[in-house]
Design a protein around this motif. Structure first.
Motif, PDB file in Angstrom:
ATOM      1  N   VAL A 144       0.824  -1.201   0.000  1.00  0.00           N
ATOM      2  CA  VAL A 144       0.000   0.000   0.000  1.00  0.00           C
ATOM      3  C   VAL A 144       0.867   1.263   0.000  1.00  0.00           C
ATOM      4  N   TYR A 268      -7.015   2.105   5.472  1.00  0.00           N
ATOM      5  CA  TYR A 268      -6.666   0.688   5.345  1.00  0.00           C
ATOM      6  C   TYR A 268      -7.905  -0.155   5.617  1.00  0.00           C
ATOM      7  N   ALA A 272      -9.117  -3.626   0.513  1.00  0.00           N
ATOM      8  CA  ALA A 272      -7.695  -3.385   0.209  1.00  0.00           C
ATOM      9  C   ALA A 272      -7.229  -4.010  -1.092  1.00  0.00           C
TER      10      ALA A 272
END
Length: 323
Positions: A144, A268, A272
Motif C-alpha cells: 500500500v 486501510y 484493500a
C-alpha cells in the motif's frame, strides 16, 4: 497479418529475468539438498545464486515443484532485497527488522483452527504442512506504500486448508491472527497499537485459486522476517492484508476488523484491493516503485490479476475496490 495485443499483466521483455538464470538457481538448490554440490562448488557461484542450505524439520520439502501457470512477465526481485526490506511492526516500525526478527521462536509452532468448523483443532505446523500440496508460484506483490516486488513463493492453496478445516455452512469469513511473543517481539510493548495483528478474508476470497498460504520463498522455508513459518499471500491485495506468522484461523459469520483497519479505517479498509484509480488519502496509487531497481511503473488494477478476481467484486462501488 497477425497482430499481437499486449495483455494487461505483461511488461516489456527487457524487464524479465531470463528463465535459464532462475532455473539454474533452482537446480543449484536441488543439488545442495541432494548432497551433489560441495562447499567449494558453492563458493564459485555469485552471491545472488549461492543460497544457504534449508534447515529444520521440513527442509526436505524445498524446493517444491514450480507451477508455471502462475509465472509472471516481470523480473524476480533479488532475494537479498525481499529478505531485508520488511514490514513487521511486532519487531519495529521501520523496514530493516530482519535482524530483530531472528529472535522469534518458530519451533514448535501450533496452529489453531476454530470457530464455525465441524471440529476445532490445534496442530503443530510441521504436521499441518505435510498434509498440504506444496508448490512454487511466482507472484507480484504490491505494498500500500506504493513499492512492489516479484517473489517465488512456496506454499499451498488456501482452499486446501479450508477443505481440511471443514467449515459449517454459515461461515462467511476467515479471521487470521499473528503470533504474540512478548519475550521476542518488542513492538508488543507499544500498547497504543491494537495487538494482536488480525486480518480477514471472505470465504470467496479465501478459496480463490490465487490465495495461498506461503511457507517458503526462493526455494527455501520462509525467513522469520518474511512471516515464518506460514503467512497469507493474496497477490491482488495490498501487502498489509498478507498477514504473517499465523497462529490461528477462525471461521466466522462476522466480518473481521483488521489491525490496520482498527488504526485508520479510512486508509486501510477490509477490501484493500490494488486499484490505481483510488488514491490513498496521503499519496497516489497510480505508480509503484520496483524494489529490484527503483524504477517507477504504472500500477495495474488488482495488481494485474483482474482475470482471476474481478468477478468477486462485481457490482461493488468502485471505492470499495480499495476500501
Amino acid at each position: 497479418m497477425l497482430i499481437r495485443r499486449q495483455k494487461g499483466w505483461e511488461i516489456p521483455e527487457r524487464e524479465t529475468t531470463p528463465e535459464q538464470i532462475y532455473r539454474n538457481r533452482r537446480n543449484f538448490i536441488k543439488g545442495i539438498a541432494a548432497g551433489t554440490l560441495g562447499a567449494a562448488a558453492a563458493a564459485t557461484l555469485p552471491m545472488s545464486r549461492a543460497f544457504a542450505q534449508a534447515t529444520g524439520p521440513n527442509a526436505d520439502l524445498y524446493p517444491a515443484k514450480h507451477n508455471d501457470a502462475y509465472t509472471v512477465d516481470r523480473a524476480i526481485t533479488p532475494k537479498g532485497k525481499v529478505t531485508t526490506y520488511n514490514n513487521f511492526y511486532e519487531f519495529g516500525t521501520h523496514k530493516f527488522i530482519s535482524d530483530a526478527a531472528q529472535a522469534m521462536k518458530i519451533s514448535p509452532w501450533t496452529v489453531k483452527i476454530d470457530g464455525m468448523v465441524e471440529k476445532p483443532m490445534e496442530m503443530d505446523f510441521d504436521e499441518l504442512v505435510r498434509k498440504m500440496p506444496l508448490e512454487e508460484r511466482v507472484y507480484r506483490f504490491r505494498c500500500v506504500e506504493a513499492w512492489a516486488m516479484t517473489v517465488p513463493w512456496t506454499g499451498f492453496p488456501m482452499k486446501a486448508l479450508v477443505d481440511f478445516a471443514k467449515p459449517t455452512s454459515g461461515a462467511k469469513y476467515i479471521e487470521m491472527q499473528t503470533a504474540e511473543q512478548k519475550d521476542t517481539m518488542p513492538g508488543l510493548k507499544q500498547f497504543w497499537y491494537p495487538w494482536p495483528y488480525i486480518e480477514g478474508l471472505t470465504m470467496t476470497e479465501a478459496t480463490n485459486e490465487l490465495t495461498m498460504i506461503a511457507t517458503g520463498l526462493y526455494g527455501e522455508p520462509l525467513p522469520k522476517q518474511n512471516g515464518a513459518p506460514l503467512r497469507l499471500v493474496t497477490p491482488w491485495k495490498y501487502g498489509f492484508k498478507n498477514i504473517k506468522s499465523i497462529v490461528r484461523f477462525t471461521f466466522t459469520d462476522k466480518r473481521p476488523v483488521g489491525y490496520w483497519e482498527k488504526l485508520a479505517d479510512n486508509e486501510y479498509g477490509f477490501w484493500a484491493n490494488v486499484n490505481p484509480k483510488v488514491p490513498h488519502p496521503r499519496w497516489s496509487q497510480a505508480q509503484e516503485r520496483l524494489l529490484s531497481n527503483g524504477e517507477e511503473v504504472p500500477t495495474r488494477l488488482f495488481n494485474g490479476y483482474a482475470d482471476y478476481v474481478a468477478d468477486i467484486y462485481k457490482g461493488m462501488d468502485g471505492e470499495k475496490l480499495y476500501m
